[in-house]
Design a protein around this motif. Structure first.
Motif, PDB file in Angstrom:
ATOM      1  N   MET A   5      -4.583  -0.097  11.636  1.00 56.43           N
ATOM      2  CA  MET A   5      -3.540   0.470  10.773  1.00 56.43           C
ATOM      3  C   MET A   5      -3.998   1.818  10.197  1.00 56.43           C
ATOM      4  O   MET A   5      -3.278   2.799  10.226  1.00 56.43           O
ATOM      5  N   ASN A   6      -5.236   1.817   9.677  1.00 58.50           N
ATOM      6  CA  ASN A   6      -5.767   3.081   9.171  1.00 58.50           C
ATOM      7  C   ASN A   6      -6.484   3.837  10.274  1.00 58.50           C
ATOM      8  O   ASN A   6      -7.698   3.820  10.364  1.00 58.50           O
ATOM      9  N   ASN A  66     -10.209  -0.247   0.293  1.00 55.03           N
ATOM     10  CA  ASN A  66     -10.081   0.754   1.346  1.00 55.03           C
ATOM     11  C   ASN A  66     -10.964   0.460   2.545  1.00 55.03           C
ATOM     12  O   ASN A  66     -10.723   0.957   3.631  1.00 55.03           O
ATOM     13  N   PRO A  93      -1.636  -3.920   4.378  1.00 50.96           N
ATOM     14  CA  PRO A  93      -1.361  -2.890   3.373  1.00 50.96           C
ATOM     15  C   PRO A  93      -0.613  -3.437   2.163  1.00 50.96           C
ATOM     16  O   PRO A  93      -0.736  -2.909   1.070  1.00 50.96           O
ATOM     17  N   PHE A  94       0.166  -4.503   2.363  1.00 52.64           N
ATOM     18  CA  PHE A  94       0.964  -5.001   1.241  1.00 52.64           C
ATOM     19  C   PHE A  94       0.120  -5.798   0.266  1.00 52.64           C
ATOM     20  O   PHE A  94       0.281  -5.688  -0.942  1.00 52.64           O
ATOM     21  N   PHE A 140      14.154 -11.122   4.047  1.00 51.92           N
ATOM     22  CA  PHE A 140      13.276 -10.573   5.080  1.00 51.92           C
ATOM     23  C   PHE A 140      13.821  -9.263   5.612  1.00 51.92           C
ATOM     24  O   PHE A 140      14.487  -9.216   6.633  1.00 51.92           O
ATOM     25  N   ASP A 145       6.837  -5.112 -30.431  1.00 52.60           N
ATOM     26  CA  ASP A 145       8.001  -4.247 -30.649  1.00 52.60           C
ATOM     27  C   ASP A 145       8.533  -4.390 -32.068  1.00 52.60           C
ATOM     28  O   ASP A 145       8.853  -3.385 -32.721  1.00 52.60           O
ATOM     29  N   ASP A 175     -12.609   0.865  -3.755  1.00 49.85           N
ATOM     30  CA  ASP A 175     -13.469   1.119  -2.603  1.00 49.85           C
ATOM     31  C   ASP A 175     -13.448  -0.073  -1.651  1.00 49.85           C
ATOM     32  O   ASP A 175     -13.336   0.092  -0.435  1.00 49.85           O
ATOM     33  N   ASN A 185      12.569  -9.591  -2.873  1.00 48.08           N
ATOM     34  CA  ASN A 185      11.331 -10.300  -2.565  1.00 48.08           C
ATOM     35  C   ASN A 185      11.568 -11.541  -1.714  1.00 48.08           C
ATOM     36  O   ASN A 185      10.657 -12.033  -1.075  1.00 48.08           O
ATOM     37  N   ILE A 217       6.188 -14.713  -6.590  1.00 45.87           N
ATOM     38  CA  ILE A 217       7.382 -14.789  -5.732  1.00 45.87           C
ATOM     39  C   ILE A 217       7.016 -14.527  -4.274  1.00 45.87           C
ATOM     40  O   ILE A 217       7.507 -15.194  -3.362  1.00 45.87           O
ATOM     41  N   LYS A 218       6.122 -13.570  -4.041  1.00 47.55           N
ATOM     42  CA  LYS A 218       5.805 -13.188  -2.669  1.00 47.55           C
ATOM     43  C   LYS A 218       4.870 -14.160  -1.959  1.00 47.55           C
ATOM     44  O   LYS A 218       4.963 -14.328  -0.755  1.00 47.55           O
ATOM     45  N   PHE A 278       1.632   5.230   6.409  1.00 48.90           N
ATOM     46  CA  PHE A 278       0.512   5.360   5.480  1.00 48.90           C
ATOM     47  C   PHE A 278       0.011   6.786   5.422  1.00 48.90           C
ATOM     48  O   PHE A 278      -0.321   7.290   4.356  1.00 48.90           O
ATOM     49  N   ILE A 333     -12.266   8.321   2.316  1.00 46.09           N
ATOM     50  CA  ILE A 333     -12.670   6.934   2.584  1.00 46.09           C
ATOM     51  C   ILE A 333     -11.855   6.344   3.727  1.00 46.09           C
ATOM     52  O   ILE A 333     -12.383   5.661   4.598  1.00 46.09           O
ATOM     53  N   LYS A 334     -10.558   6.639   3.738  1.00 45.95           N
ATOM     54  CA  LYS A 334      -9.693   6.017   4.738  1.00 45.95           C
ATOM     55  C   LYS A 334      -9.817   6.634   6.124  1.00 45.95           C
ATOM     56  O   LYS A 334      -9.656   5.942   7.132  1.00 45.95           O
ATOM     57  N   LYS A 358      17.998   3.491 -30.253  1.00 47.31           N
ATOM     58  CA  LYS A 358      17.068   2.797 -31.138  1.00 47.31           C
ATOM     59  C   LYS A 358      16.339   3.784 -32.055  1.00 47.31           C
ATOM     60  O   LYS A 358      16.201   3.551 -33.256  1.00 47.31           O
ATOM     61  N   THR A 415       5.615 -11.001  -9.590  1.00 48.66           N
ATOM     62  CA  THR A 415       5.998 -10.555  -8.245  1.00 48.66           C
ATOM     63  C   THR A 415       5.084 -11.183  -7.197  1.00 48.66           C
ATOM     64  O   THR A 415       5.541 -11.616  -6.135  1.00 48.66           O
ATOM     65  N   MET A 427       5.659 -10.908   7.514  1.00 49.86           N
ATOM     66  CA  MET A 427       5.013  -9.771   6.847  1.00 49.86           C
ATOM     67  C   MET A 427       4.398 -10.221   5.518  1.00 49.86           C
ATOM     68  O   MET A 427       3.249  -9.965   5.202  1.00 49.86           O
ATOM     69  N   ASN A 428       5.185 -10.980   4.748  1.00 51.07           N
ATOM     70  CA  ASN A 428       4.625 -11.496   3.500  1.00 51.07           C
ATOM     71  C   ASN A 428       3.975 -12.851   3.734  1.00 51.07           C
ATOM     72  O   ASN A 428       4.549 -13.891   3.472  1.00 51.07           O
ATOM     73  N   ARG A 460      -3.012  -5.145  -0.053  1.00 49.57           N
ATOM     74  CA  ARG A 460      -3.798  -4.068  -0.659  1.00 49.57           C
ATOM     75  C   ARG A 460      -3.062  -3.458  -1.843  1.00 49.57           C
ATOM     76  O   ARG A 460      -3.598  -3.306  -2.928  1.00 49.57           O
TER      77      ARG A 460
END
Lengths: 214, 214, 214
Positions: free
Chosen positions: B1-2, A71, A77-78, C74, A162, A68, C71, A211-212, B78, B211-212, C102, A208, A1-2, A80
């Protein structure tokens, strides 16, 4: 998936140039904010606000273009979601600079404390670090080291901001006895500090992604 | 998917009537806010607040119904996400009207500026545009033109509300010298302006759906 | 897609012990907030802030651990999303307690109203209810009854906090004529009330998990 390859297929890389333009817009907005604060008076403020507003509009156009394209592109989707969130938060930095400039113009405070300039300088460093990280997104797989370093910088800058903000609050409540000025200046400064928070969050999103995919 | 068909299968269309009820609740809440502001005094405020609170509860019940149905319906994640976000943000409009009414009651400001009524009238237009857009969601595929027009209206109304809000802030800081009244009135007005922001955001969600799926 | 078994596979259950540690951190932070308020003066405040800050750092470390593990594990994206959101919001409770502490230190208000302690006591009850719910996440399938009960409690506590907060606002605006003190105390109290909102939201996330998996 990733699928760690997905970030480097032509479908995804077409988003990189637009992301780079988006980070350039943030740099320009933060530079204008520094100039605004260095030259603050009731005459100059509306000119600077107009210039910052133009950058904000450029940022919106670029972000809408990314949305746009996302889409109407058949990517997972991930991927995206990641690109969507990254563009959105990068644009938020410019949006908040714009909101801050607008508040300075509308609130028309008597004076602006020196700490606003200090935090704006930190914010400019943040936008440069984001820009550098985005420049290297396309070589993330080969060499994530630099990008990790820029994300670390974003974390440190937020810490610097800060500290400035905390000292500002202590001084404000000790010295400013006009409550309406307190309301104005506190809100203006709070926007600048929030912009550095969002910049750090952009760094977290990029981490992130590392990592992915890397 | 969409899958652009998915929006029109019986599984999804069952959400349309509840979404319509949700937009009707927002219209009613915005109408009550207009009446509240037209008749503001320390006696009437709690009655109007109660009426608005009732609408807010209706909105919550409808939104919870949508969430429960979404979680127990086998539709694609989705589509689920889109309907969830749409219902949530539509309900936020009513929630913010309720928060605003509550603040007016609790803060008990000496006077309420005329600009609150101006922005409440814009807000009513927003809730009507959302309602019209939602009415035509089920014919989105055949004819998205009208829905696009309503989303465009929501964008324009938010602009109108922004203008009112900016002029309000300039006047407030120029004329109101009682800092506690500044705090009260600024927060009340800020809620109304935020409600128009959320209404515009509902328009953006619907544009994404166009759009989708359309 | 929503595999109700997935929550009980070894891949997911490894997140439970860390979630439990996270809820323990929130309990400790809320207890420290109660002590801070009971002993508030300009000397003690910085010591209590340091102690709360330590809990906030522990919470961050645990949340980052969960994110990194998510992450690199699986599991299905939907389980990931749920655990991610749950950990994030649980940690937000501690973060807001830290922000509140704070602000008390930086703003240095002359007095702190008794209602802050009332709301802090409600907040402690919230963190205990979250902890109990998280303790039973792993037997959710066998017996969701208790967990549902804890979520119901979170809803009720938020209501209690709302009542305290509303009475506080009415009294504040009636009695405090120093606008700068109004700004300080209102913001401090608002943070505490927000923490109970987030706690209730944690309950809603858990309720969604029950509907989807149990």
């Amino acid at each position: 998936m990733n699928n760690f390859l997905s970030f480097f297929t032509p479908k995804e890389t077409k988003f990189f140039p637009v992301l780079k333009q988006l980070s350039q817009v943030s740099i320009r907005a933060s530079e204008l904010m520094i100039e605004l604060l260095q030259n603050y008076n009731h005459e100059t403020i509306s000119d600077y606000y107009k210039l910052i507003k133009e950058e904000e509009k450029k940022g919106d156009t670029l972000t809408n273009k990314i949305f746009d394209d996302l889409n109407s592109t058949f990517i997972t989707p991930f991927d995206r979601e990641d690109i969507h969130t990254l563009a959105n938060k990068m644009d938020d930095v410019t949006d908040i600079i714009n909101t801050c400039a607008k508040k300075i113009m509308l609130y028309n405070p008597k004076q602006i404390p020196a700490s606003t300039l200090q935090i704006a300088v930190v914010l400019k460093k943040c936008t440069i670090a984001i820009d550098k990280a985005v420049q290297e997104l396309d070589i993330l797989k080969k060499n994530p080291k630099n990008v990790k370093q820029y994300c670390k910088q974003l974390h440190d800058y937020e810490h610097d901001a800060d500290d400035v903000y905390e000292n500002f609050l202590i001084e404000l409540f000790e010295n400013e006895k006009n409550a309406i000025e307190v309301i104005k200046i506190k809100e203006i400064m709070s926007e600048l500090e929030k912009a550095t928070d969002i910049a750090e969050y952009v760094g977290k999103i990029i981490q992130t992604i590392i990592i992915k995919y890397a």
